[in-house]
Design a protein around this motif. Structure first.
Motif, PDB file in Angstrom:
ATOM      1  N   TYR A 140       0.865  -1.195   0.000  1.00  0.00           N
ATOM      2  CA  TYR A 140       0.000   0.000   0.000  1.00  0.00           C
ATOM      3  C   TYR A 140       0.897   1.239   0.000  1.00  0.00           C
ATOM      4  N   ARG A 141       1.567   1.403  -1.161  1.00  0.00           N
ATOM      5  CA  ARG A 141       2.633   2.385  -1.232  1.00  0.00           C
ATOM      6  C   ARG A 141       2.154   3.756  -1.723  1.00  0.00           C
ATOM      7  N   PHE A 142       1.210   3.756  -2.666  1.00  0.00           N
ATOM      8  CA  PHE A 142       0.822   5.003  -3.317  1.00  0.00           C
ATOM      9  C   PHE A 142      -0.683   5.223  -3.271  1.00  0.00           C
ATOM     10  N   ALA A 143      -1.048   6.501  -3.405  1.00  0.00           N
ATOM     11  CA  ALA A 143      -2.448   6.898  -3.570  1.00  0.00           C
ATOM     12  C   ALA A 143      -2.520   7.867  -4.734  1.00  0.00           C
ATOM     13  N   LEU A 144      -3.682   7.924  -5.364  1.00  0.00           N
ATOM     14  CA  LEU A 144      -3.873   8.783  -6.521  1.00  0.00           C
ATOM     15  C   LEU A 144      -4.562  10.076  -6.110  1.00  0.00           C
ATOM     16  N   VAL A 145      -3.975  11.183  -6.499  1.00  0.00           N
ATOM     17  CA  VAL A 145      -4.601  12.494  -6.333  1.00  0.00           C
ATOM     18  C   VAL A 145      -4.946  13.008  -7.722  1.00  0.00           C
ATOM     19  N   GLU A 146      -6.248  13.103  -7.994  1.00  0.00           N
ATOM     20  CA  GLU A 146      -6.725  13.537  -9.314  1.00  0.00           C
ATOM     21  C   GLU A 146      -7.745  14.649  -9.130  1.00  0.00           C
ATOM     22  N   SER A 147      -7.532  15.761  -9.821  1.00  0.00           N
ATOM     23  CA  SER A 147      -8.442  16.902  -9.713  1.00  0.00           C
ATOM     24  C   SER A 147      -8.641  17.514 -11.085  1.00  0.00           C
ATOM     25  N   ASP A 148      -9.913  17.641 -11.494  1.00  0.00           N
ATOM     26  CA  ASP A 148     -10.177  18.291 -12.777  1.00  0.00           C
ATOM     27  C   ASP A 148     -11.069  19.519 -12.605  1.00  0.00           C
ATOM     28  N   GLY A 149     -11.167  20.025 -11.371  1.00  0.00           N
ATOM     29  CA  GLY A 149     -12.007  21.192 -11.120  1.00  0.00           C
ATOM     30  C   GLY A 149     -11.289  22.510 -11.340  1.00  0.00           C
ATOM     31  N   LEU A 150      -9.968  22.458 -11.620  1.00  0.00           N
ATOM     32  CA  LEU A 150      -9.173  23.662 -11.859  1.00  0.00           C
ATOM     33  C   LEU A 150      -8.423  23.495 -13.174  1.00  0.00           C
ATOM     34  N   ASP A 151      -7.910  24.587 -13.700  1.00  0.00           N
ATOM     35  CA  ASP A 151      -7.103  24.471 -14.910  1.00  0.00           C
ATOM     36  C   ASP A 151      -5.799  23.752 -14.579  1.00  0.00           C
ATOM     37  N   ILE A 152      -5.179  23.193 -15.606  1.00  0.00           N
ATOM     38  CA  ILE A 152      -3.993  22.356 -15.437  1.00  0.00           C
ATOM     39  C   ILE A 152      -2.861  23.109 -14.736  1.00  0.00           C
ATOM     40  N   GLY A 173      -4.181  13.547 -20.478  1.00  0.00           N
ATOM     41  CA  GLY A 173      -4.626  13.660 -21.849  1.00  0.00           C
ATOM     42  C   GLY A 173      -5.960  14.366 -21.952  1.00  0.00           C
ATOM     43  N   ASN A 174      -6.458  14.859 -20.827  1.00  0.00           N
ATOM     44  CA  ASN A 174      -7.728  15.590 -20.839  1.00  0.00           C
ATOM     45  C   ASN A 174      -7.567  16.835 -19.960  1.00  0.00           C
ATOM     46  N   LYS A 175      -8.329  16.941 -18.875  1.00  0.00           N
ATOM     47  CA  LYS A 175      -8.323  18.174 -18.082  1.00  0.00           C
ATOM     48  C   LYS A 175      -7.802  17.984 -16.666  1.00  0.00           C
ATOM     49  N   SER A 176      -7.083  16.899 -16.393  1.00  0.00           N
ATOM     50  CA  SER A 176      -6.573  16.679 -15.042  1.00  0.00           C
ATOM     51  C   SER A 176      -5.150  16.153 -15.061  1.00  0.00           C
ATOM     52  N   LEU A 177      -4.483  16.355 -13.915  1.00  0.00           N
ATOM     53  CA  LEU A 177      -3.194  15.739 -13.652  1.00  0.00           C
ATOM     54  C   LEU A 177      -3.401  14.594 -12.675  1.00  0.00           C
ATOM     55  N   SER A 216      -8.031  15.207   2.659  1.00  0.00           N
ATOM     56  CA  SER A 216      -8.490  16.345   3.450  1.00  0.00           C
ATOM     57  C   SER A 216      -7.586  17.554   3.245  1.00  0.00           C
ATOM     58  N   ILE A 217      -6.274  17.342   3.295  1.00  0.00           N
ATOM     59  CA  ILE A 217      -5.329  18.439   3.109  1.00  0.00           C
ATOM     60  C   ILE A 217      -5.433  19.005   1.694  1.00  0.00           C
ATOM     61  N   CYS A 218      -5.539  18.139   0.712  1.00  0.00           N
ATOM     62  CA  CYS A 218      -5.636  18.601  -0.673  1.00  0.00           C
ATOM     63  C   CYS A 218      -6.885  19.454  -0.881  1.00  0.00           C
ATOM     64  N   GLN A 219      -8.003  18.991  -0.345  1.00  0.00           N
ATOM     65  CA  GLN A 219      -9.260  19.711  -0.550  1.00  0.00           C
ATOM     66  C   GLN A 219      -9.273  21.038   0.185  1.00  0.00           C
ATOM     67  N   LYS A 220      -8.691  21.082   1.387  1.00  0.00           N
ATOM     68  CA  LYS A 220      -8.619  22.346   2.116  1.00  0.00           C
ATOM     69  C   LYS A 220      -7.768  23.373   1.382  1.00  0.00           C
ATOM     70  N   ASN A 221      -6.899  22.892   0.518  1.00  0.00           N
ATOM     71  CA  ASN A 221      -6.006  23.792  -0.190  1.00  0.00           C
ATOM     72  C   ASN A 221      -6.381  23.968  -1.657  1.00  0.00           C
ATOM     73  N   GLY A 222      -7.626  23.621  -1.985  1.00  0.00           N
ATOM     74  CA  GLY A 222      -8.161  24.005  -3.283  1.00  0.00           C
ATOM     75  C   GLY A 222      -8.217  22.941  -4.338  1.00  0.00           C
ATOM     76  N   LEU A 223      -7.684  21.761  -4.092  1.00  0.00           N
ATOM     77  CA  LEU A 223      -7.784  20.688  -5.078  1.00  0.00           C
ATOM     78  C   LEU A 223      -9.111  19.957  -4.896  1.00  0.00           C
ATOM     79  N   ILE A 224      -9.966  20.022  -5.912  1.00  0.00           N
ATOM     80  CA  ILE A 224     -11.269  19.361  -5.845  1.00  0.00           C
ATOM     81  C   ILE A 224     -11.073  17.936  -6.357  1.00  0.00           C
ATOM     82  N   LEU A 225     -11.074  16.964  -5.443  1.00  0.00           N
ATOM     83  CA  LEU A 225     -10.656  15.610  -5.793  1.00  0.00           C
ATOM     84  C   LEU A 225     -11.820  14.718  -6.177  1.00  0.00           C
TER      85      LEU A 225
END
Length: 730
Positions: A206-218, A239-243, A266-275
Motif C-alpha cells: 500500500y505504497r501510493f495513492a492517486l490524487v486527481e483533480s479536474d475542477g481547476l485548470d492544469i 490527456g484531458n483536463k486533469s493531472l 483532506s489536506i488537498c481539498q482544504k487547499n483548493g484541489l477538488i478531488l
C-alpha cells in the motif's frame, strides 16, 4: 449546488444532498438534473424514487449539510456574499490550510518536445515499482453512453520484464502490452499486485495513492501540487483536463492506508484541489504515460519531487499549518527592537494587552469599568490617579437591561463632573439575554469591531460568557485564549472583571483572590484587585463630623451667613453648630437636623476599598485607597492609609463576637451601623433584598432576617427589605 460535483461524492453524501434539498422546500427536479451531470452513475427515475422515501425525521438533514459539504470540498462561499450581523466568522487560519487557491499563480507544465512512448512508460515503471513487483495495466475498454471505461486488464508481468520488453519495442508499446483504442487511451495501476487479480485484496504494497483533480485548470493544479510538496513518485497528464499525482503514503496495511488517504485528501481539498472521491482505493487505475487519448498524449511530467516520504510530508504539513508564529533569532533584532505598544492606562496597561479587575460583590466593579470607559473616551485620569490614552472604546454589557446601562453611563458622567465632549468615542453593545459563550462571541465580536478603531473593549461581567468549569485550569486557559484572539485580531486592549472567591480576602495575595482557577490571575497582563477596608470607629466619627459640617456650611451659605465662619470652623461640628444656633431660626435648625441625619447616613453608607496591582509590563504601584461614593470611586486623601483588609482570622473572630452579642438580643450600636451600611450599599442596585444584604454581610439569609426583625427599623415582605418611615404600620 453548481460547485458540488455528484461524481466526486460518496453515495451517502449524494443522498444527503437530496435530503437537504427536500428539507429546504426545493423540488425533486433540481436534485435530478444535478445528478444527471454524472452520467456514469445516473439512472433515470432513481432520484424521484429516493425522493419519495425521504419521509422526515426528528433530526432531519437540512440545507446546512449541503453548505458544509461544499466547504469541505474547498468552497469559500459565494462571491460578494454579505454576512448577516449574527453570522460567525473565524479569522484564524483553518488547520491544514497552506495554499489559498484564489492567490495561486499557475505553474505551466513541461510538454515533451520529442514523443517517446516507450521511454515515457519505462520512466514511470522505474519511479513507481520495484523490479520484481507485478504490474497491473489495462489496454482494452468498452463504451457506455459516450464514455470509454476500462476492463479488468492484465497482471502477468513484473516491472523488470515490462521494462526489458519496452526497451526493444521501438516505441510501439502495443507490441508489449497489446493494442489500445486511441480514442480511449490506456490505464495502469500504481500499486503492485499478487498476480491473482486486480482488486484491493490483491494489492501487495500500500505504497501510493492517486490524487486527481479536474475542477481547476492544469496550470493551477500543477502549482498547488508543488506548493503542497506532495511526496510524488510521478505526475502524469491525463490527456484531458486533469493531472494524476502518484503520492507516497507508505502504509503498512489497508487500515492504515485508508487513514492516510483520508488525511491526504483532506489536506488537498482544504487547499483548493477538488478531488475525485472515487480514486481512494489502492487498486485504482491511473492514466498510463506513453498512450494517446482522443488525439491527446498521456505523458509523464515529472518523477520523484516534493517531500521524500509520507512521514516527512506529514510533519511538514503540521508544522507549516499549526497557526503558530515562527521562532526568531535574538541577534537579528537586537539592534532594531520592535516598538512597545503605547500605554492605554499609564503605569498599568498597554494597548493591545489584557486586564482583569477582580473584587467582591458590591465593590462597584461595573461602575469602575464605566468610569474607565469614560476616562478613555475623554482622555482623563481613571480613579483620580491613572491617566488614560484617548480613543474609542466598546463596552459590552452582559448583565444590565439596556435602559439601566445607559442611565449608569449618564449618572457616572455627571458624578465625575466631566463634560461629555466625546460621547461618540463610546459604543455600547447590550447583550443581556442574548450573550453566547466566549468561543462563539469572539469571532462575532471580531467581525463587528473590525475597522472601528477601538483601542479598548470592556466585557462586564465574564461569568455570563464563561465556557467550562472556572476551577479547571485547562478549560480556563482555553477560555482566556479567546481574549488573546480578540487582542491580536483587533489590535486593542481587552478589559474584563471577575468576582472574588468566598470568605475574607485580606490574608491572601492580591493575585490569589479571584474565584476559580489561578489562570485568571496569571493570564492577564495586568490584574487589579479591589479589597474592602473595614472602617474604625475613629474614621466613622470623622465621617460623621465631616457630614455635619458640610450640612451646616451649605445651610449657612444658603441663608447668606457664609461670612460667619472661617476655614478652621468648617472642620468642627461643635463650632459649626454653635454658629448655626446663633445665626439660624428655629425652623432652619429643625431643617438642619434633618439634613445632618441624611448627610451622616450617606457618609456612613460609602465603602472604603484598596486597589492593588499585579503587572507584567510595569513596576508594581503603591496600593491605591478609594471611597466608593455611589455611583463613582473617589481617591482617598490619606484617611485610609493605615487600615488593613479583613483577614480570614479577623472574619472568624468578628463572626464569633457578633454571635455572642446578638445571642443576648441586645441592639448593639455596631450591629445597627453594620445593618445600615449594608442596606445603603445594596440600594445601589435598586430594591434591597435579604439575599443581597446577606451576600454583603457574608451571613446566611436567615441570620440577616433575625437581625432585621430584632433591629425594628426595617420591614420585610417576602425577600424584599425596606426602612420603616415615621408612622409606618406593618
Amino acid at each position: 449546488m453548481n460547485y458540488l460535483r455528484p461524481g466526486e461524492l460518496t453515495y451517502q453524501e449524494w443522498t444527503s444532498v437530496g435530503m437537504g434539498l427536500k428539507q429546504a422546500g426545493m423540488e425533486c427536479f433540481l436534485w435530478d438534473s444535478w445528478s444527471a451531470t454524472d452520467p456514469g452513475r445516473y439512472h433515470q427515475g432513481e432520484c424521484a424514487k429516493k425522493w419519495e422515501s425521504f419521509k422526515g425525521s426528528p433530526t432531519p438533514i437540512t440545507e446546512n449539510s449541503i453548505f458544509a459539504l461544499a466547504f469541505e470540498k474547498g468552497w469559500s462561499g459565494p462571491e460578494g456574499h454579505a454576512l448577516n450581523w449574527d453570522d460567525a466568522i473565524d479569522t484564524r487560519r483553518t488547520e491544514g490550510m497552506l495554499v489559498d487557491k484564489h492567490w495561486v499563480e499557475g505553474q505551466e507544465i513541461n510538454i515533451p518536445c520529442v514523443w517517446q512512448p516507450a521511454n515515457q512508460l519505462i520512466q514511470y515503471l522505474e519511479a513507481v515499482f520495484e523490479p520484481t513487483e507485478i504490474v497491473g495495466y489495462v489496454v482494452q475498454s468498452w463504451e457506455k453512453e459516450g464514455r470509454y471505461l476500462p476492463n479488468q486488464g492484465q497482471w502477468d508481468r513484473t516491472a523488470e520484464q515490462l521494462i526489458k520488453e519496452l526497451s526493444k519495442c521501438g516505441d510501439d508499446i502495443g507490441k508489449v502490452l497489446g493494442d489500445y483504442n486511441p480514442e480511449a487511451g490506456a490505464w495502469i495501476r500504481f500499486n503492485p499486485l499478487d498476480g491473482k487479480g486486480c482488486k484491493n485484496d490483491n494489492v501487495t504494497e500500500y505504497r501510493f495513492a492517486l490524487v486527481e483533480s479536474d475542477g481547476l485548470d492544469i496550470a493551477t493544479q500543477n502549482a498547488i501540487i508543488h506548493q503542497l510538496e506532495l511526496p510524488c513518485a510521478a505526475l502524469v497528464h491525463s490527456g484531458n483536463k486533469s493531472l494524476h499525482a502518484i503520492v507516497r503514503v507508505d502504509a503498512p496495511d489497508y487500515a492504515e492506508y485508508r487513514k492516510r488517504v483520508d488525511y491526504l485528501y483532506s489536506i488537498c481539498q482544504k487547499n483548493g484541489l477538488i478531488l475525485d472521491q472515487a480514486c481512494r482505493n489502492p487498486s485504482r487505475l491511473s492514466r498510463m504515460p506513453g498512450a494517446v487519448r482522443n488525439g491527446q498524449k498521456q505523458y509523464l511530467l515529472e518523477t520523484n519531487f516534493g517531500k521524500s516520504n509520507w512521514a516527512e510530508w506529514k510533519d511538514w504539513v503540521e508544522a507549516a499549518a499549526d497557526d503558530l508564529p515562527d521562532d526568531e533569532d535574538l541577534a537579528d533584532i537586537w539592534n532594531n527592537l520592535p516598538q512597545l505598544a503605547p500605554p492605554l492606562i499609564d503605569g498599568i496597561l498597554r494597548q493591545g494587552h489584557k486586564m482583569l479587575l477582580a473584587g467582591p460583590s458590591k465593590a462597584g466593579k461595573s461602575y469602575a469599568l464605566i468610569e474607565l470607559c469614560i476616562s478613555i473616551a475623554e482622555g482623563t485620569d481613571w480613579l483620580g490617579r491613572f491617566h488614560c490614552a484617548q480613543g474609542k472604546v466598546l463596552y459590552i454589557n452582559l448583565e444590565l437591561d439596556r435602559a439601566s446601562c445607559f442611565h449608569r453611563f449618564h449618572d457616572v458622567y455627571e458624578a465625575m463632573e466631566i463634560q461629555p465632549n466625546h460621547l461618540h468615542n463610546i459604543r455600547i453593545w447590550n447583550l443581556r439575554g442574548a450573550s453566547v459563550p466566549m468561543d462563539k462571541l469572539a469571532p462575532k465580536l471580531i467581525r463587528r469591531a473590525a475597522k472601528q478603531g477601538y483601542i479598548a473593549i470592556v466585557l462586564d461581567p465574564i461569568y455570563k460568557i464563561l465556557t467550562g468549569d472556572e476551577n479547571n485550569a485547562e478549560q480556563m486557559s482555553k477560555f482566556c485564549n479567546q481574549f488573546d484572539l480578540v487582542c491580536r485580531e483587533l489590535g486593542c486592549a481587552v478589559i474584563y472583571c471577575h468576582h472574588h472567591s468566598k470568605g475574607a480576602q485580606g490574608g491572601k495575595r492580591s493575585m490569589d483572590r479571584a474565584s476559580g482557577s489561578g489562570v485568571f490571575a496569571r493570564d492577564p497582563d495586568a490584574m487589579l484587585d479591589m479589597t474592602e477596608l473595614e472602617l474604625t470607629e475613629a474614621i466613622q466619627d470623622q465621617l460623621k463630623n465631616k457630614a455635619a459640617c458640610a450640612a451646616c456650611t451649605a445651610l449657612l451659605d444658603k441663608r447668606g451667613h457664609g461670612d460667619e465662619y472661617g476655614p478652621d470652623d468648617a472642620f468642627s461640628k461643635t463650632q459649626m453648630m454653635n454658629i448655626c444656633k446663633e445665626q439660624l431660626s428655629v425652623a432652619d435648625l429643625r431643617m438642619l437636623d434633618v439634613e445632618i441625619e441624611k448627610s451622616t447616613a450617606k457618609a456612613l453608607a460609602q465603602t472604603a476599598w484598596r486597589v492593588e496591582g499585579t503587572l507584567r509590563e510595569f513596576a508594581r504601584f503603591p496600593p491605591v485607597n478609594l471611597w466608593f461614593q455611589y455611583p463613582i470611586h473617589k481617591l482617598d486623601s490619606g484617611l485610609l492609609e493605615d487600615l488593613k483588609p479583613e483577614s480570614l482570622e479577623q472574619s472568624r473572630r468578628g463572626k464569633a463576637g457578633a454571635a455572642k452579642r446578638w445571642g443576648g438580643g441586645e441592639k448593639d450600636k455596631k450591629a445597627k451601623t453594620s445593618l445600615s451600611n449594608a442596606y445603603e450599599a445594596c440600594k445601589i442596585d435598586g430594591q434591597v433584598t435579604v439575599y443581597s444584604m446577606a451576600e454583603y454581610l457574608d451571613l446566611k439569609p436567615d441570620t440577616v432576617k433575625r437581625r432585621l426583625k430584632s433591629d425594628g427599623g426595617y420591614w420585610i415582605e417576602g425577600p424584599n427589605v425596606g426602612r420603616k418611615e415615621p408612622g409606618w404600620q406593618g
